[in-house]
Design an enzyme around this catalytic site. Structure first.
Site, PDB file in Angstrom:
ATOM      1  N   TYR A  18      66.026  13.111  -6.966  1.00  0.00           N
ATOM      2  CA  TYR A  18      66.160  14.468  -6.502  1.00  0.00           C
ATOM      3  C   TYR A  18      65.383  15.658  -7.540  1.00  0.00           C
ATOM      4  CZ  TYR A  18      68.497  18.810  -5.527  1.00  0.00           C
ATOM      5  OH  TYR A  18      68.899  20.411  -5.299  1.00  0.00           O
ATOM      6  N   LYS A  22      61.619  17.429  -7.668  1.00  0.00           N
ATOM      7  CA  LYS A  22      61.296  18.963  -7.949  1.00  0.00           C
ATOM      8  C   LYS A  22      60.350  18.949  -9.082  1.00  0.00           C
ATOM      9  CE  LYS A  22      65.713  20.916  -6.665  1.00  0.00           C
ATOM     10  NZ  LYS A  22      66.716  22.113  -6.914  1.00  0.00           N
TER      11      LYS A  22
END
Length: 270
Positions: A18, A22
């Site tokens: 995650y 990003k």
């Protein structure tokens, strides 16, 4: 793929895919933006709305909410973490307000990149121990009423300081009970099969959540929000700070959790 993703993220210094993806997204934008102006906003853990469109609105669970919901439903009484760890959070409407304010403030700016940390760790700190105490107190005084109309009684919540402590706690409090139930199932033709499955699921869930959130439950970093302070100053000078409030110092955390966030979780998530 899940295991591969975690391994690859950790190899590059990130706790999970995650956060890794990003970072990859930011790098890609920086590489391809050419002469475009680039504004990057990095909100930390997003909570339910503080005021708009109304207090406590939320969709889906975020990090700490997993433990709050699990405890309130009587399904979880243990997790791993440091009570002094800083849990950086920000209400959803403050994130939206900061996005609008940034678009307005940068409308006539030249080509450059600006990063905004929409966070609370520097100006209005909140730690793990405080959050635990708040939700434990809340559900003791205001137990959740389950689908059968009965209040769910909550027990003591245990915040353990390592994976070793977590496994030791489980071994002491649950493993012997599992063995007894398993033996009873053999004797009584699987009479306690559901009880055994539920208890085993509860143990596996506690271990899985501890492993998943370990990077955040022991995090003591503080994000630099000096750019956000300048954005707040511009917003105040335009007399728009009441309409577009994204100042975390205006939040009284205990009051927010007890009167806004936890009731919002009960209403929209439970």
């Amino acid at each position: 793929m899940r295991v591969l993703g975690i391994e690859r993220a950790k190899m590059h210094g990130w706790p999970n895919p995650y956060t890794f993806t990003k970072a990859m997204g930011e790098m890609l934008l920086g590489h391809l933006k050419e002469d475009l102006q680039l504004i990057i906003l990095r909100p930390t853990v997003i909570l339910s709305t503080y005021k708009e469109p109304f207090p406590g609105w939320i969709e889906g669970m975020r990090t700490t909410d997993t433990f709050i919901v699990g405890y309130g439903k009587g399904k979880q009484t243990i997790t791993m973490g440091d009570k002094e760890s800083i849990i950086d959070m920000i209400p959803a409407d403050m994130v939206v307000n900061s996005i609008i304010a940034a678009m307005v403030a940068h409308r006539n700016r030249s080509s450059h990149t600006t990063v905004y940390h929409i966070s609370s760790s520097r100006s209005n700190q909140l730690n793990m121990g405080d959050i635990v105490q708040v939700f434990v107190d809340h559900f003791k005084k205001n137990p959740w009423i389950d689908e059968r109309g009965k209040p769910v009684k909550v027990k003591k919540f245990h915040l353990l300081d390592s994976m070793a402590s977590l496994h030791k706690y489980i071994a002491i409090h649950y493993k012997s009970l599992l063995m007894i139930i398993k033996l009873a199932n053999l004797i009584l033709c699987q009479y306690f099969k559901t009880l055994h499955s539920n208890l085993e699921r509860k143990i596996n869930r506690a271990i899985r959540l501890a492993e998943l959130y370990k990077p955040y439950l022991f995090f003591k970093g503080i994000f630099n929000d000096s750019n956000v302070e300048m954005l707040q100053m511009i917003t105040r000078e335009s007399n728009a700070d009441d309409t577009f409030n994204f100042d975390p110092t205006t939040i009284q955390w205990e009051q927010y959790f007890k009167e806004i966030h936890i009731p919002g979780l009960v209403k929209y998530i439970f």
